[in-house]
Scaffold this motif. Structure first.
Motif, PDB file in Angstrom:
ATOM      1  N   ASN A 191       0.800  -1.226   0.000  1.00  0.00           N
ATOM      2  CA  ASN A 191       0.000   0.000   0.000  1.00  0.00           C
ATOM      3  C   ASN A 191       0.833   1.277   0.000  1.00  0.00           C
ATOM      4  OD1 ASN A 191      -2.929  -0.957   0.328  1.00  0.00           O
ATOM      5  ND2 ASN A 191      -1.788  -2.188   1.809  1.00  0.00           N
TER       6      ASN A 191
ATOM      7  N   ARG B 273      -1.848  14.426  -0.345  1.00  0.00           N
ATOM      8  CA  ARG B 273      -3.133  15.121  -0.328  1.00  0.00           C
ATOM      9  C   ARG B 273      -3.319  15.907   0.967  1.00  0.00           C
ATOM     10  NH1 ARG B 273      -7.230  11.031  -0.790  1.00  0.00           N
ATOM     11  NH2 ARG B 273      -5.592   9.990  -1.917  1.00  0.00           N
ATOM     12  N   ILE B 274      -2.931  15.322   2.085  1.00  0.00           N
ATOM     13  CA  ILE B 274      -3.054  16.018   3.370  1.00  0.00           C
ATOM     14  C   ILE B 274      -2.124  17.225   3.428  1.00  0.00           C
ATOM     15  CG2 ILE B 274      -2.594  15.804   5.856  1.00  0.00           C
ATOM     16  CD1 ILE B 274      -3.780  12.990   5.684  1.00  0.00           C
TER      17      ILE B 274
ATOM     18  N   ASP C 246       0.273   8.869  -1.663  1.00  0.00           N
ATOM     19  CA  ASP C 246      -0.734   9.750  -2.247  1.00  0.00           C
ATOM     20  C   ASP C 246      -1.583  10.411  -1.158  1.00  0.00           C
ATOM     21  OD1 ASP C 246      -2.183  10.866  -4.517  1.00  0.00           O
ATOM     22  OD2 ASP C 246      -3.821   9.525  -3.895  1.00  0.00           O
ATOM     23  N   HIS C 247      -1.971   9.636  -0.156  1.00  0.00           N
ATOM     24  CA  HIS C 247      -2.766  10.154   0.962  1.00  0.00           C
ATOM     25  C   HIS C 247      -1.992  11.253   1.707  1.00  0.00           C
ATOM     26  CE1 HIS C 247      -5.424  10.210   4.433  1.00  0.00           C
ATOM     27  NE2 HIS C 247      -4.380  10.002   5.194  1.00  0.00           N
ATOM     28  N   ASN C 248      -0.729  10.990   2.002  1.00  0.00           N
ATOM     29  CA  ASN C 248       0.091  11.985   2.712  1.00  0.00           C
ATOM     30  C   ASN C 248       0.275  13.259   1.886  1.00  0.00           C
ATOM     31  OD1 ASN C 248       0.364  10.375   4.968  1.00  0.00           O
ATOM     32  ND2 ASN C 248       2.254   9.427   4.247  1.00  0.00           N
TER      33      ASN C 248
ATOM     34  N   ALA D 161      -0.487   4.191  -2.223  1.00  0.00           N
ATOM     35  CA  ALA D 161      -1.695   4.829  -1.687  1.00  0.00           C
ATOM     36  C   ALA D 161      -1.362   5.678  -0.457  1.00  0.00           C
ATOM     37  CB  ALA D 161      -2.738   3.772  -1.332  1.00  0.00           C
ATOM     38  N   ILE D 162      -0.455   5.202   0.396  1.00  0.00           N
ATOM     39  CA  ILE D 162      -0.053   5.949   1.582  1.00  0.00           C
ATOM     40  C   ILE D 162       0.649   7.245   1.167  1.00  0.00           C
ATOM     41  CG2 ILE D 162       1.495   5.932   3.592  1.00  0.00           C
ATOM     42  CD1 ILE D 162       0.911   2.858   3.733  1.00  0.00           C
TER      43      ILE D 162
END
Length: 82
Positions: free
Chosen positions: A56, A66-67, A62-64, A59-60
């Motif tokens: 993952n 985005r934040i 990308d998530h970070n 995805a991790i």
């Protein structure tokens, strides 16, 4: 009154680990089995966690990102003194 049979889904890797360790999974749900295996085989739990993180990683990342760019959804309700 008799018992009713119930089918639940459990991660096959957890079942395989329990079988290797000789652990009976009768009466356990996935969460209970995962917690039990973390106690009796922490190296196996750590290996699963590392594998999950590798699977993952994109995805991790990308998530970070985005934040960092947009902030958290809860930022607008956070008190200023925190």
């Amino acid at each position: 009154m008799g018992k009713v049979e119930l089918n639940i889904g459990i991660d096959p890797e957890l079942i395989a680990q329990a079988e290797r360790l000789g652990i009976s999974i009768a009466g356990m749900d996935e969460r209970t089995l995962r917690l039990h295996l973390q106690k009796v085989d922490p190296a196996g739990a750590e290996a699963r966690a590392k594998c999950w993180a590798e699977d993952n990683a994109e995805a991790i990342k990308d998530h970070n990102r985005r934040i960092r760019e947009r902030g958290l959804l809860s930022d607008y309700i956070r008190p200023s003194w925190l």
